[in-house]
Design an enzyme around this catalytic site. Structure first.
Site, short mmCIF file in Angstrom:
data_model
loop_
_atom_site.label_atom_id
_atom_site.label_comp_id
_atom_site.label_asym_id
_atom_site.label_seq_id
_atom_site.Cartn_x
_atom_site.Cartn_y
_atom_site.Cartn_z
CG ASP A 29 49.58 -10.67 -16.46
OD1 ASP A 29 49.04 -11.42 -17.41
OD2 ASP A 29 50.77 -10.66 -15.95
NE ARG A 32 48.94 -3.17 -25.07
CZ ARG A 32 49.73 -3.16 -25.88
NH1 ARG A 32 51.17 -3.25 -25.21
NH2 ARG A 32 49.50 -2.76 -27.05
CG HIS A 37 50.52 0.65 -25.37
ND1 HIS A 37 49.39 0.84 -24.68
CD2 HIS A 37 50.53 0.84 -26.67
CE1 HIS A 37 48.57 1.44 -25.77
NE2 HIS A 37 49.41 1.46 -26.97
CB CYS A 70 56.70 -7.78 -18.04
SG CYS A 70 58.48 -8.30 -16.98
CD GLN A 74 64.02 -6.90 -11.81
OE1 GLN A 74 63.52 -7.15 -10.82
NE2 GLN A 74 65.05 -5.92 -11.87
CB VAL A 75 59.30 -12.16 -13.03
CG1 VAL A 75 58.79 -13.65 -12.69
CG2 VAL A 75 60.18 -11.73 -11.75
CB CYS A 120 46.07 4.10 -28.76
SG CYS A 120 46.85 2.76 -28.87
CB CYS A 125 49.01 -0.65 -30.19
SG CYS A 125 49.81 0.90 -30.59
ZN LIG Z 1 48.86 2.40 -28.79
#
Ligand SMILES: [Zn+2]
Length: 130
Positions: A29, A32, A37, A70, A74-75, A120, A125
């Site tokens: 959520d 990021r 990332h 994520c 795990q979830v 970035c 991306c």
């Molecule tokens: Zn990027």
């Protein structure tokens, strides 16, 4: 029957990343926006994931392997991967997708292993095309 979701390690993903048929889907959520990332990954946050599945199918057109993650995988990561798999089955829509996978240990494991991260703020991306 929904296809099963399998796991991929970070080193497998790293070696496959330049493969044009792989899409990496980040379902974190807010993290990021401040944690960086995986370059080239698409962002479909878990809290709105179900509503966005039609656009996810559009976004991964031409890909045959979809890798979800994520923070820890795990979830949220496995849950979204299963939901997407079930959705494809319900829609009788396969869009050429052969493999639905989850990145083991998630983004945190990826970063902790010293694998390349992108910071970035482009949406989407553009990845490391260098
Ligand atoms: Zn990027």
């Amino acid at each position: 029957m929904a296809r099963s979701v399998t796991y991929m390690t970070g080193s497998q993903l790293l070696s496959l990343k330049r493969h044009p048929n792989i899409a990496v889907i980040d379902v974190r959520d807010d993290e990021r926006s401040y944690d960086g990332h995986i370059a080239g990954s698409l962002h479909f946050a878990s809290d709105t994931f179900s509503d966005k599945m039609p656009s996810l199918i559009q976004a991964v057109q031409g890909k045959d392997t979809i890798v979800f993650h994520c923070a820890l995988s795990q979830v949220r990561g496995p849950k979204c991967a299963r939901r997407f798999s079930e959705y494809l089955t319900e829609m009788k829509e396969h869009a050429g997708i052969k493999n639905i996978m989850v990145l083991e240990r998630g983004y945190n494991g990826w970063e902790a292993s010293g694998r390349p991260v992108c910071r970035c703020s482009d949406i989407p991306c553009k990845g490391d095309s260098s």
